[in-house]
Design a protein around this motif. Structure first.
Motif, mmCIF file in Angstrom:
data_model
loop_
_atom_site.group_PDB
_atom_site.id
_atom_site.type_symbol
_atom_site.label_atom_id
_atom_site.label_comp_id
_atom_site.label_asym_id
_atom_site.label_seq_id
_atom_site.Cartn_x
_atom_site.Cartn_y
_atom_site.Cartn_z
ATOM 1 N N ILE A 76 -3.981 -1.865 -8.324
ATOM 2 C CA ILE A 76 -5.363 -2.428 -7.837
ATOM 3 C C ILE A 76 -5.515 -1.019 -6.569
ATOM 4 N N VAL A 77 -6.701 -0.115 -6.989
ATOM 5 C CA VAL A 77 -7.105 1.004 -6.172
ATOM 6 C C VAL A 77 -8.004 0.556 -5.211
ATOM 7 N N ARG A 78 -7.882 0.699 -3.961
ATOM 8 C CA ARG A 78 -8.882 -0.055 -2.837
ATOM 9 C C ARG A 78 -9.414 1.491 -2.013
ATOM 10 N N VAL A 79 -10.572 1.430 -2.126
ATOM 11 C CA VAL A 79 -11.398 2.470 -1.450
ATOM 12 C C VAL A 79 -12.254 2.052 -0.398
ATOM 13 N N GLU A 80 -11.971 2.182 0.802
ATOM 14 C CA GLU A 80 -12.831 1.847 1.951
ATOM 15 C C GLU A 80 -13.336 3.054 2.677
ATOM 16 N N ALA A 81 -14.700 3.053 2.721
ATOM 17 C CA ALA A 81 -15.383 4.385 3.229
ATOM 18 C C ALA A 81 -15.203 4.230 4.689
ATOM 19 N N THR A 82 -14.740 5.303 5.332
ATOM 20 C CA THR A 82 -14.594 5.587 6.753
ATOM 21 C C THR A 82 -15.917 6.462 7.307
ATOM 22 N N ARG A 83 -16.885 7.003 6.288
ATOM 23 C CA ARG A 83 -17.670 7.612 6.756
ATOM 24 C C ARG A 83 -18.925 7.496 5.616
ATOM 25 N N ASP A 84 -20.149 7.828 5.808
ATOM 26 C CA ASP A 84 -21.150 7.727 4.591
ATOM 27 C C ASP A 84 -20.716 8.559 3.547
#
Length: 132
Positions: A76-84
């Motif tokens: 599972i690759v999780r990507v959480e945007a920290t900025r736009d």
């Protein structure tokens, strides 16, 4: 690549330690995924430097198999945007195939990652994504 070596590789990746990550690769690097082609340490650092300046990305291994010539990972690759991550910023990086993200957006993708191993180093990487 045995599981202990792979765990060290993922730990370095999750820690954004690109020099250590690159040390796992044979030269020249040959990583291909979702329209991205990385061929050198500089390519890898530029791509992940951009991505990780905009998002926290982590890899969680679900299943692992290896032999002397192949390591296969179900993760599972999780990507959480920290900025736009705007369409314009993606276009400037030549990443128009990636989806723009707003700060706080989260995407989790199940990926199947295949690493061809040569002389104990990663010689090629290919990825496939499970349907949503």
């Amino acid at each position: 690549m045995d599981r202990a070596a792979y765990d060290a590789y993922v730990a370095a990746f999750n820690a954004r330690d690109y020099d250590t990550v690159c040390d796992f690769y044979a030269e020249p690097i040959n990583m291909n995924f979702f329209g991205v082609a990385l061929r050198s340490r500089a390519d890898m650092k530029a791509f992940y430097g951009f991505l990780h300046a905009h998002a926290m990305e982590t890899v969680r291994v679900l299943n692992f198999a290896s032999s002397s010539s192949l390591t296969a990972v179900d993760a599972i690759v999780r990507v959480e945007a920290t900025r736009d991550m705007t369409p314009e910023a993606l276009a400037q990086q030549g990443l128009t195939q990636f989806h723009p993200m707003r700060a706080g957006d989260v995407i989790e993708m199940r990926q199947f990652i295949f690493y061809t191993i040569r002389d104990g180093r990663i010689a090629n990487v290919e990825c496939a994504m499970a349907p949503a």
